[in-house]
Design a protein around this motif. Structure first.
Motif, mmCIF file in Angstrom:
data_model
loop_
_atom_site.group_PDB
_atom_site.id
_atom_site.type_symbol
_atom_site.label_atom_id
_atom_site.label_comp_id
_atom_site.label_asym_id
_atom_site.label_seq_id
_atom_site.Cartn_x
_atom_site.Cartn_y
_atom_site.Cartn_z
ATOM 1 N N THR A 32 0.840 -1.200 0.000
ATOM 2 C CA THR A 32 0.000 0.000 0.000
ATOM 3 C C THR A 32 0.874 1.248 0.000
ATOM 4 N N ALA A 33 1.896 1.253 0.840
ATOM 5 C CA ALA A 33 2.791 2.409 0.936
ATOM 6 C C ALA A 33 3.546 2.655 -0.371
ATOM 7 N N ALA A 34 3.818 1.587 -1.111
ATOM 8 C CA ALA A 34 4.537 1.726 -2.381
ATOM 9 C C ALA A 34 3.673 2.432 -3.426
ATOM 10 N N GLY A 35 2.353 2.408 -3.236
ATOM 11 C CA GLY A 35 1.450 3.091 -4.156
ATOM 12 C C GLY A 35 1.296 2.414 -5.498
ATOM 13 N N ILE A 36 1.652 1.155 -5.581
ATOM 14 C CA ILE A 36 1.544 0.405 -6.838
ATOM 15 C C ILE A 36 0.190 -0.291 -6.863
ATOM 16 N N THR A 37 -0.548 -0.123 -7.959
ATOM 17 C CA THR A 37 -1.904 -0.666 -7.996
ATOM 18 C C THR A 37 -2.102 -1.799 -9.004
ATOM 19 N N GLY A 38 -1.165 -2.033 -9.868
ATOM 20 C CA GLY A 38 -1.309 -3.093 -10.871
ATOM 21 C C GLY A 38 -0.657 -4.387 -10.426
ATOM 22 N N HIS A 39 -1.280 -5.493 -10.780
ATOM 23 C CA HIS A 39 -0.774 -6.812 -10.389
ATOM 24 C C HIS A 39 0.667 -7.036 -10.858
ATOM 25 N N LYS A 40 0.904 -6.867 -12.125
ATOM 26 C CA LYS A 40 2.234 -7.122 -12.675
ATOM 27 C C LYS A 40 3.280 -6.214 -12.029
ATOM 28 N N ASP A 41 2.937 -4.959 -11.836
ATOM 29 C CA ASP A 41 3.869 -4.020 -11.218
ATOM 30 C C ASP A 41 4.163 -4.384 -9.762
ATOM 31 N N LEU A 42 3.138 -4.840 -9.041
ATOM 32 C CA LEU A 42 3.365 -5.279 -7.655
ATOM 33 C C LEU A 42 4.276 -6.496 -7.614
ATOM 34 N N VAL A 43 4.019 -7.460 -8.479
ATOM 35 C CA VAL A 43 4.845 -8.669 -8.522
ATOM 36 C C VAL A 43 6.293 -8.288 -8.822
ATOM 37 N N ASN A 44 6.487 -7.454 -9.826
ATOM 38 C CA ASN A 44 7.848 -7.043 -10.179
ATOM 39 C C ASN A 44 8.522 -6.290 -9.041
ATOM 40 N N TRP A 45 7.780 -5.444 -8.343
ATOM 41 C CA TRP A 45 8.329 -4.699 -7.206
ATOM 42 C C TRP A 45 8.772 -5.651 -6.098
ATOM 43 N N LEU A 46 7.936 -6.627 -5.767
ATOM 44 C CA LEU A 46 8.288 -7.591 -4.728
ATOM 45 C C LEU A 46 9.516 -8.414 -5.122
ATOM 46 N N LYS A 47 9.600 -8.762 -6.392
ATOM 47 C CA LYS A 47 10.729 -9.554 -6.865
ATOM 48 C C LYS A 47 12.026 -8.747 -6.893
ATOM 49 N N THR A 48 11.964 -7.515 -7.374
ATOM 50 C CA THR A 48 13.191 -6.739 -7.533
ATOM 51 C C THR A 48 13.619 -6.043 -6.242
ATOM 52 N N GLU A 49 12.680 -5.448 -5.534
ATOM 53 C CA GLU A 49 13.022 -4.703 -4.326
ATOM 54 C C GLU A 49 13.200 -5.586 -3.094
ATOM 55 N N HIS A 50 12.553 -6.748 -3.092
ATOM 56 C CA HIS A 50 12.573 -7.588 -1.895
ATOM 57 C C HIS A 50 13.065 -9.009 -2.165
#
Length: 72
Positions: A32-50
């Motif tokens: 929620t804090a990341a402000g990402i609302t799309g599925h693909k973008d969330l998945v990519n964020w979790l994979k790359t940032e975490h």
């Protein structure tokens, strides 16, 4: 009486918490804090940032975007 097993993405939650050391509620707060609302973008964020695996990232993103769809 037996407790029903979680279905869908929630079935991944115990292994996500064990592997990454954070509760799923912590992950939902971070998404929620990341402000990402799309599925693909969330998945990519979790994979790359975490450095999360694809299956775990997908499970968190699916549940986060559709929390009422599955029972925990």
């Amino acid at each position: 009486m037996a407790t029903a097993k979680p279905q869908g993405p929630a079935s991944y939650f115990p292994s996500i918490e064990a592997k990454y050391g954070r509760t799923v509620d912590d992950w939902f707060t971070a998404m929620t804090a990341a402000g990402i609302t799309g599925h693909k973008d969330l998945v990519n964020w979790l994979k790359t940032e975490h450095e999360m695996g694809h299956g775990h990232a997908t499970a968190l993103a699916q549940f986060h975007l559709n929390p009422g769809k599955w029972e925990c």
